[in-house]
Design a protein around this motif. Structure first.
Motif, PDB file in Angstrom:
ATOM      1  N   VAL A   5      65.143   6.072  64.499  1.00 47.07           N
ATOM      2  CA  VAL A   5      65.209   4.683  64.055  1.00 47.07           C
ATOM      3  C   VAL A   5      66.490   4.463  63.254  1.00 47.07           C
ATOM      4  N   VAL A   6      67.168   3.366  63.526  1.00 46.90           N
ATOM      5  CA  VAL A   6      68.312   2.927  62.728  1.00 46.90           C
ATOM      6  C   VAL A   6      67.758   1.940  61.711  1.00 46.90           C
ATOM      7  N   ASP A   7      67.501   2.427  60.501  1.00 49.70           N
ATOM      8  CA  ASP A   7      66.803   1.619  59.501  1.00 49.70           C
ATOM      9  C   ASP A   7      67.598   0.364  59.152  1.00 49.70           C
ATOM     10  N   THR A   8      66.872  -0.657  58.729  1.00 51.66           N
ATOM     11  CA  THR A   8      67.346  -2.004  58.384  1.00 51.66           C
ATOM     12  C   THR A   8      67.776  -2.795  59.616  1.00 51.66           C
ATOM     13  N   THR A   9      67.535  -2.262  60.818  1.00 49.56           N
ATOM     14  CA  THR A   9      67.908  -2.944  62.059  1.00 49.56           C
ATOM     15  C   THR A   9      66.727  -2.898  63.037  1.00 49.56           C
ATOM     16  N   ASN A  10      66.972  -3.435  64.227  1.00 43.66           N
ATOM     17  CA  ASN A  10      66.000  -3.341  65.326  1.00 43.66           C
ATOM     18  C   ASN A  10      66.460  -2.315  66.366  1.00 43.66           C
ATOM     19  N   GLU A  11      67.262  -1.333  65.925  1.00 47.48           N
ATOM     20  CA  GLU A  11      67.878  -0.391  66.854  1.00 47.48           C
ATOM     21  C   GLU A  11      67.240   0.996  66.809  1.00 47.48           C
ATOM     22  N   VAL A  12      67.393   1.701  67.937  1.00 47.09           N
ATOM     23  CA  VAL A  12      67.022   3.102  68.058  1.00 47.09           C
ATOM     24  C   VAL A  12      68.234   3.856  68.579  1.00 47.09           C
ATOM     25  N   ALA A  13      68.492   5.023  67.987  1.00 53.58           N
ATOM     26  CA  ALA A  13      69.631   5.847  68.384  1.00 53.58           C
ATOM     27  C   ALA A  13      69.153   7.061  69.164  1.00 53.58           C
ATOM     28  N   LEU A  14      69.958   7.488  70.114  1.00 55.76           N
ATOM     29  CA  LEU A  14      69.674   8.677  70.920  1.00 55.76           C
ATOM     30  C   LEU A  14      70.707   9.760  70.625  1.00 55.76           C
ATOM     31  N   PHE A  15      70.205  10.980  70.379  1.00 55.00           N
ATOM     32  CA  PHE A  15      71.060  12.151  70.247  1.00 55.00           C
ATOM     33  C   PHE A  15      70.681  13.123  71.365  1.00 55.00           C
ATOM     34  N   SER A  16      71.528  13.209  72.375  1.00 55.32           N
ATOM     35  CA  SER A  16      71.218  14.034  73.536  1.00 55.32           C
ATOM     36  C   SER A  16      71.266  15.514  73.188  1.00 55.32           C
ATOM     37  N   ASN A  17      70.273  16.264  73.691  1.00 52.67           N
ATOM     38  CA  ASN A  17      70.233  17.716  73.519  1.00 52.67           C
ATOM     39  C   ASN A  17      70.517  18.092  72.072  1.00 52.67           C
ATOM     40  N   PHE A  18      69.744  17.484  71.171  1.00 49.56           N
ATOM     41  CA  PHE A  18      70.059  17.485  69.740  1.00 49.56           C
ATOM     42  C   PHE A  18      70.176  18.877  69.135  1.00 49.56           C
ATOM     43  N   LEU A  19      69.215  19.734  69.340  1.00 49.75           N
ATOM     44  CA  LEU A  19      69.206  21.044  68.673  1.00 49.75           C
ATOM     45  C   LEU A  19      70.318  21.954  69.184  1.00 49.75           C
ATOM     46  N   ALA A  20      70.546  21.962  70.485  1.00 53.31           N
ATOM     47  CA  ALA A  20      71.559  22.838  71.061  1.00 53.31           C
ATOM     48  C   ALA A  20      72.975  22.367  70.759  1.00 53.31           C
ATOM     49  N   ASN A  21      73.151  21.064  70.626  1.00 56.23           N
ATOM     50  CA  ASN A  21      74.487  20.514  70.391  1.00 56.23           C
ATOM     51  C   ASN A  21      74.891  20.503  68.924  1.00 56.23           C
ATOM     52  N   ALA A  67      69.953  -0.030  79.358  1.00 55.51           N
ATOM     53  CA  ALA A  67      70.568  -0.908  78.358  1.00 55.51           C
ATOM     54  C   ALA A  67      71.845  -0.295  77.798  1.00 55.51           C
ATOM     55  N   ALA A  68      71.810   1.013  77.520  1.00 57.80           N
ATOM     56  CA  ALA A  68      72.996   1.687  76.985  1.00 57.80           C
ATOM     57  C   ALA A  68      74.117   1.697  78.015  1.00 57.80           C
ATOM     58  N   SER A  69      73.778   1.949  79.274  1.00 63.25           N
ATOM     59  CA  SER A  69      74.784   1.992  80.333  1.00 63.25           C
ATOM     60  C   SER A  69      75.417   0.622  80.558  1.00 63.25           C
ATOM     61  N   ALA A  70      74.600  -0.435  80.518  1.00 65.40           N
ATOM     62  CA  ALA A  70      75.125  -1.781  80.736  1.00 65.40           C
ATOM     63  C   ALA A  70      76.068  -2.208  79.627  1.00 65.40           C
ATOM     64  N   ALA A  71      75.786  -1.744  78.392  1.00 65.09           N
ATOM     65  CA  ALA A  71      76.621  -2.120  77.250  1.00 65.09           C
ATOM     66  C   ALA A  71      77.948  -1.376  77.247  1.00 65.09           C
ATOM     67  N   GLY A  72      77.948  -0.137  77.741  1.00 64.26           N
ATOM     68  CA  GLY A  72      79.171   0.646  77.748  1.00 64.26           C
ATOM     69  C   GLY A  72      79.274   1.548  76.542  1.00 64.26           C
ATOM     70  N   GLU A  73      80.149   2.518  76.607  1.00 66.81           N
ATOM     71  CA  GLU A  73      80.307   3.517  75.549  1.00 66.81           C
ATOM     72  C   GLU A  73      80.707   2.863  74.227  1.00 66.81           C
ATOM     73  N   GLY A  74      79.997   3.249  73.155  1.00 70.44           N
ATOM     74  CA  GLY A  74      80.330   2.760  71.825  1.00 70.44           C
ATOM     75  C   GLY A  74      79.812   1.379  71.517  1.00 70.44           C
ATOM     76  N   VAL A  75      79.085   0.766  72.444  1.00 66.91           N
ATOM     77  CA  VAL A  75      78.554  -0.580  72.244  1.00 66.91           C
ATOM     78  C   VAL A  75      77.021  -0.498  72.253  1.00 66.91           C
ATOM     79  N   THR A  76      76.376  -1.207  71.343  1.00 69.99           N
ATOM     80  CA  THR A  76      74.922  -1.202  71.273  1.00 69.99           C
ATOM     81  C   THR A  76      74.333  -2.017  72.413  1.00 69.99           C
ATOM     82  N   GLY A  77      73.459  -1.387  73.187  1.00 68.71           N
ATOM     83  CA  GLY A  77      72.777  -2.091  74.268  1.00 68.71           C
ATOM     84  C   GLY A  77      71.582  -2.866  73.748  1.00 68.71           C
TER      85      GLY A  77
END
Length: 345
Positions: free
Chosen positions: A179-195, A258-268
């Motif tokens: 959760v991205v607190d104070t917003t309506n957003e959710v963040a994704l961290f791919s392959n979090f533990l290994a990366n 949604a993430a793909s449609a927004a593009g890299e670095g842009v919130t979908g």
């Protein structure tokens, strides 16, 4: 095992609420003596753990802890131990063993090697993947990664700092959603533990906003569905009654699109029409800080910190599908309820 929908709509009693009876002869797997369906709840009132036995009319057991307030809990049925993140008087991970014994009249054992001071100051949630325990810290905008050793002890592996305020976290496979607190957003961290194996500061792989949510806090995933809570206003007039939650089916597909449609670095953005919202006066949702979800029965559990002083709520399948201003199937008072963990064997 009984389907949880039948339990909730059948003979379930929590607090002062008694559900209507129903016929259980519907082809479901019968309940056995070894069946366990439990909901573990923490609070910021006295720090004890309340365990609701959903196989036996939701009778509750209290596990006393040395904490005075906690957020984040996990129960391991194979090892018969639980871990909770204490916020006060000591900020630490507390581990208790012999939980099944405690639920049948015995006592849980809090071993010394299970109490580990946290590398955080304000824990908010725990997400578990294998022997890795990730704790979110809202003061330092970080995730502390712990490993559980063979002797049951927990040790800090590393800390990951991020560039936003954190709250709820959830693993989906090897990916961590936060959760991205104070917003309506959710963040994704791919392959979090290994990366992220060393102390590091990172940005999310992608971020997506969910229309219709004011401020999200809790999230829970099972099957292919994610539940996102909406606390609305954190304080002020109406703050105890303006909460809700969203049901997002086929979550990863919608998130990635949604993430793909927004593009890299842009919130979908996921449109509100691609979600189901439950909110309104009948729901008793004011400040829903945490959620759990059972995909098999399509049941949502909510910990609400403020409404009526604090509640543990459940919404059964038909209401989850329909959405809107619906009354919970289960409504139990729990002062300053803060986090949940649903367990079923």
């Amino acid at each position: 095992m009984k389907n949880l929908k039948t339990i909730l709509l059948g003979s379930l009693v929590i607090g002062s609420l008694t559900a209507c009876s129903s016929d259980d002869d519907n082809g479901e797997t019968p309940q056995t003596a070894d069946s366990r369906t439990e909901l573990y709840a923490t609070n910021n009132s006295n720090g004890d753990i309340t365990v609701y036995d959903l196989e036996n009319n939701a009778s509750s057991t209290t596990i006393t802890t040395t904490s005075l307030g906690a957020e984040g809990i996990y129960y391991d049925g194979n090892g018969d131990f639980l871990v909770q993140a204490s916020r006060t008087p000591t900020v630490q991970l507390q581990t208790a063993t012999d939980i099944s014994l405690a639920l049948t009249g015995g006592s849980a054992s809090f071993s010394a090697n299970g109490q580990v001071d946290l590398a955080t100051t304000s824990p908010r949630d725990i997400a578990v993947s294998g022997n890795f325990y990730v704790v979110s810290d809202s003061d330092n905008d970080s995730f502390a990664i712990y490993t559980r050793d063979a002797d049951g002890s927990l040790s800090l592996r590393n800390t990951v700092e991020v560039d936003f305020d954190v709250w709820g976290i959830e693993f989906v496979g090897t990916d961590l959603y936060a959760v991205v607190d104070t917003t309506n957003e959710v963040a994704l961290f791919s392959n979090f533990l290994a990366n992220n194996t060393e102390d590091v500061s990172i940005s999310a792989t992608s971020r997506v906003a969910f229309e219709g949510i004011v401020r999200t806090h809790g999230l829970a995933y099972d099957g292919t569905t994610m539940i996102l809570t909406d606390i609305g206003a954190a304080s002020g007039e109406g703050a105890d009654t303006d909460g809700g939650f969203h049901v997002v089916t086929n979550f990863t597909s919608k998130f990635n699109a949604a993430a793909s449609a927004a593009g890299e670095g842009v919130t979908g953005t996921v449109a509100v029409t691609d979600q189901t919202r439950i909110s309104g006066a009948a729901t008793n949702l004011g400040n829903p800080v945490a959620a759990e979800y059972d995909a098999e029965s399509n049941t949502v559990f909510i910990a609400d910190a403020n409404n009526g002083g604090g509640r543990v709520l459940a919404f059964a399948s038909a209401d989850v599908v329909a959405g809107g201003d619906v009354a919970p199937t289960v409504n139990n008072s729990l002062s300053a309820a803060s986090s949940l963990y649903f367990y079923k064997n």
